[in-house]
Design an enzyme around this catalytic site. Structure first.
Site, mmCIF file in Angstrom:
data_model
loop_
_atom_site.group_PDB
_atom_site.id
_atom_site.type_symbol
_atom_site.label_atom_id
_atom_site.label_comp_id
_atom_site.label_asym_id
_atom_site.label_seq_id
_atom_site.Cartn_x
_atom_site.Cartn_y
_atom_site.Cartn_z
ATOM 1 C CB THR A 8 -4.036 3.558 -7.347
ATOM 2 O OG1 THR A 8 -5.171 3.203 -6.541
ATOM 3 C CG2 THR A 8 -4.430 4.653 -8.340
ATOM 4 C CD GLU A 49 -3.413 -2.315 -17.369
ATOM 5 O OE1 GLU A 49 -3.845 -3.420 -17.025
ATOM 6 O OE2 GLU A 49 -2.804 -2.116 -18.419
ATOM 7 C CD GLN A 68 21.436 7.814 -3.095
ATOM 8 O OE1 GLN A 68 20.486 8.389 -3.623
ATOM 9 N NE2 GLN A 68 22.318 8.437 -2.347
HETATM 10 C C1 FAD Z 1 0.336 7.241 -18.704
HETATM 11 C C2 FAD Z 1 -1.028 6.721 -18.376
HETATM 12 C C3 FAD Z 1 -1.630 5.796 -19.225
HETATM 13 C C4 FAD Z 1 -2.928 5.346 -18.956
HETATM 14 N N1 FAD Z 1 -3.558 4.517 -19.863
HETATM 15 C C5 FAD Z 1 -4.880 4.258 -19.697
HETATM 16 C C6 FAD Z 1 -5.617 3.553 -20.725
HETATM 17 O O1 FAD Z 1 -5.072 3.140 -21.744
HETATM 18 N N2 FAD Z 1 -6.949 3.367 -20.543
HETATM 19 C C7 FAD Z 1 -7.612 3.807 -19.438
HETATM 20 O O2 FAD Z 1 -8.817 3.619 -19.340
HETATM 21 N N3 FAD Z 1 -6.939 4.453 -18.431
HETATM 22 C C8 FAD Z 1 -5.594 4.695 -18.547
HETATM 23 N N4 FAD Z 1 -4.911 5.371 -17.569
HETATM 24 C C9 FAD Z 1 -5.624 5.818 -16.380
HETATM 25 C C10 FAD Z 1 -5.233 5.090 -15.098
HETATM 26 O O3 FAD Z 1 -5.692 3.769 -15.128
HETATM 27 C C11 FAD Z 1 -5.796 5.923 -13.930
HETATM 28 O O4 FAD Z 1 -4.995 7.092 -13.845
HETATM 29 C C12 FAD Z 1 -5.788 5.172 -12.624
HETATM 30 O O5 FAD Z 1 -6.700 4.098 -12.634
HETATM 31 C C13 FAD Z 1 -6.124 6.092 -11.420
HETATM 32 O O6 FAD Z 1 -7.252 6.849 -11.677
HETATM 33 P P1 FAD Z 1 -7.217 8.442 -11.434
HETATM 34 O O7 FAD Z 1 -6.018 8.957 -12.152
HETATM 35 O O8 FAD Z 1 -8.533 8.995 -11.819
HETATM 36 O O9 FAD Z 1 -6.984 8.609 -9.902
HETATM 37 P P2 FAD Z 1 -8.149 8.703 -8.793
HETATM 38 O O10 FAD Z 1 -9.090 7.575 -8.929
HETATM 39 O O11 FAD Z 1 -8.712 10.074 -8.798
HETATM 40 O O12 FAD Z 1 -7.306 8.495 -7.471
HETATM 41 C C14 FAD Z 1 -6.571 9.548 -6.824
HETATM 42 C C15 FAD Z 1 -5.972 8.973 -5.547
HETATM 43 O O13 FAD Z 1 -7.027 8.594 -4.657
HETATM 44 C C16 FAD Z 1 -6.870 7.239 -4.298
HETATM 45 N N5 FAD Z 1 -8.178 6.640 -4.078
HETATM 46 C C17 FAD Z 1 -9.248 6.643 -4.907
HETATM 47 N N6 FAD Z 1 -10.257 5.971 -4.363
HETATM 48 C C18 FAD Z 1 -9.831 5.514 -3.162
HETATM 49 C C19 FAD Z 1 -10.407 4.732 -2.105
HETATM 50 N N7 FAD Z 1 -11.661 4.261 -2.193
HETATM 51 N N8 FAD Z 1 -9.666 4.467 -1.020
HETATM 52 C C20 FAD Z 1 -8.387 4.911 -0.917
HETATM 53 N N9 FAD Z 1 -7.775 5.653 -1.864
HETATM 54 C C21 FAD Z 1 -8.498 5.936 -2.976
HETATM 55 C C22 FAD Z 1 -6.123 6.603 -5.459
HETATM 56 O O14 FAD Z 1 -5.516 5.382 -5.081
HETATM 57 C C23 FAD Z 1 -5.149 7.702 -5.804
HETATM 58 O O15 FAD Z 1 -4.053 7.660 -4.913
HETATM 59 C C24 FAD Z 1 -3.597 5.784 -17.794
HETATM 60 C C25 FAD Z 1 -2.972 6.683 -16.919
HETATM 61 C C26 FAD Z 1 -1.714 7.162 -17.213
HETATM 62 C C27 FAD Z 1 -1.101 8.173 -16.287
#
Ligand code: FAD
Length: 384
Positions: free
Chosen positions: A370, A368, A341
């Site tokens: 959310t 690591e 901004q």
């Molecule tokens: C660029 C990048 C690098 C990454 N590097 C790695 C890596 O090196 N190794 C690895 O293993 N992973 C890696 N990840 C994965 C990352 O850790 C996951 O994306 C993250 O933990 C969220 O998991 P998900 O994407 O499956 O989201 P989901 O678990 O599907 O969550 C979706 C939404 O639902 C919410 N949610 C889920 N459960 C609940 C609940 N019980 N109560 C309230 N809200 C909830 C979440 O907070 C989120 O807002 C990486 C991701 C990215 C984008």
């Protein structure tokens, strides 16, 4: 209580700060533009010893501590987050599981090249269908007793550092059995790059961290020797919880770096940009935004210092690490929005670092664990 850094930490911080400004800053925008991995920068970081920071000298490490790693991450992220996440994932997710849980043979085979930065390792936990709910892991590993090999089938999603030219291995969380109570037995297995049946998909098209390496991985009857089991069979869940607890402090440090970089760039820009006959930095509305940004970076830094101090003292640190990660990632997004901004239209142009900071900030609230998961950890630790 003493918040001053010791001489070694000060010296490290200064040398990484200079490196980030002099070596990373001039070239990183081009890597973002071209979506290329900055091998030359990583090579130089290896020479500086950054990949060996928190490890003992007996394995080729620098004999420093986890806080040293956090300081280095903060200073790198102050200039660029792709380079910082490459280091964070290589050390805290890649090498650390082998350092903490590996056998002497595994350590001797892998750590020297990982700690010198000559090679990188990935941490394969997340799957296309399971992220926060990592207990849902579907990738399976079956021990073939006739050949004494694990046979792995499944897929992993979003794995950092898994597909570079120097990636040596990925540690894979897999279901290795079903316990008597019906729950999954999870274990961690080392899969070297190039193992038949292990394929790395082309890199994702990402919003930010575009000069870092992230891939989906597939395992199709992928066979590795039985001795590639990392630590004890069935301890996979406990292992990745430990690795992620520590990793949250490192991600908090990285987020503080990005938040501080937003302050640096905003102060600079506000002094040089004129509107209505004077620098925009003369207007209190802009000064107050920057003051708030500085306050947020400062308090988030104290939160990660506290979590790191507890980790080093051997005290419980789970809640403090989650607080640091939650707070630092939230304020990093805030600061990136405000810095953009303050830059007006130029803030929306990729040639300005704040445009990168803005695109890089959002993932900090996701990776690591959310922000929702951090709140779950804090609430659980409060007995809820
Ligand atoms: C660029 C990048 C690098 C990454 N590097 C790695 C890596 O090196 N190794 C690895 O293993 N992973 C890696 N990840 C994965 C990352 O850790 C996951 O994306 C993250 O933990 C969220 O998991 P998900 O994407 O499956 O989201 P989901 O678990 O599907 O969550 C979706 C939404 O639902 C919410 N949610 C889920 N459960 C609940 C609940 N019980 N109560 C309230 N809200 C909830 C979440 O907070 C989120 O807002 C990486 C991701 C990215 C984008």
């Amino acid at each position: 209580m003493d918040f001053r850094l010791n001489e070694e930490h000060e010296a490290l911080r200064a040398s990484v700060r200079d490196f980030a400004r002099e070596v990373v800053a001039p070239v990183i925008a081009e890597h973002y533009e071209q979506h290329t991995f900055p091998y030359e920068i990583i090579r130089q970081m290896g020479k500086m010893g950054l990949f060996g920071l928190p490890f003992g000298e007996e394995h080729g490490g620098m004999g420093g501590d986890y806080f040293a790693l956090c300081l280095a991450l903060e200073e790198l992220a102050r200039v660029d987050s792709s380079v910082a996440i490459t280091l964070e994932a290589a050390v805290s997710l890649g090498a650390m599981p082998i350092y903490r849980f590996g056998t002497d043979e595994q350590k001797a085979r892998w750590l020297p090249k990982l700690l010198s930065g000559e090679a990188l390792a990935g941490f394969g936990l997340t799957e296309p269908g399971f992220g926060s709910d990592a207990g849902g892991t579907e990738t399976r590993a079956v021990l073939d007793e006739s050949t004494n090999e694990w046979v792995i089938n499944g897929a992993k999603a979003f794995i950092t550092n898994s597909g570079t030219d120097i990636t040596a291995l990925v540690t894979v969380a897999a279901v290795t059995g079903i316990r008597s109570d019906g729950s999954k037995e999870l274990s961690t297995i080392i899969v070297p790059s190039g193992t038949p049946g292990f394929t790395v998909a082309p890199g994702y098209s990402k919003v930010g961290w575009t000069a870092s390496d992230t891939h989906e991985l597939a395992f199709d009857d992928c066979r590795v020797p039985a001795e590639n089991l990392l630590g004890e069979r069935g301890r996979g869940f406990a292992q990745f919880l430990r690795i992620l607890d520590e990793g949250r402090i490192a991600i908090a440090a990285l987020a503080v770096g990005l938040a501080q970089g937003c302050v640096d760039e905003s102060v600079k820009y506000a002094k040089q940009r004129h509107a209505f006959g004077q620098p925009i930095g003369n207007y209190q509305a802009i000064q107050f935004k920057i003051a708030d940004m500085e306050m947020k970076a400062h308090t988030a830094r104290l939160a990660y210092y506290d979590a790191a101090a507890r980790l080093l003292a051997g005290a419980p640190f789970k809640r403090q690490a989650a607080i640091a990660k939650l707070h630092a990632s939230t304020i990093a997004v805030d600061n990136a929005r405000e810095a953009t901004q303050i830059h007006g239209g130029y803030g929306f142009m990729n040639e300005y670092p704040v445009a990168r900071f803005w695109r890089d900030s959002k993932i900090l609230e996701i990776g690591e664990g959310t922000s929702e998961v951090q709140r779950m950890i804090i609430a659980r630790d409060l007995g809820m």
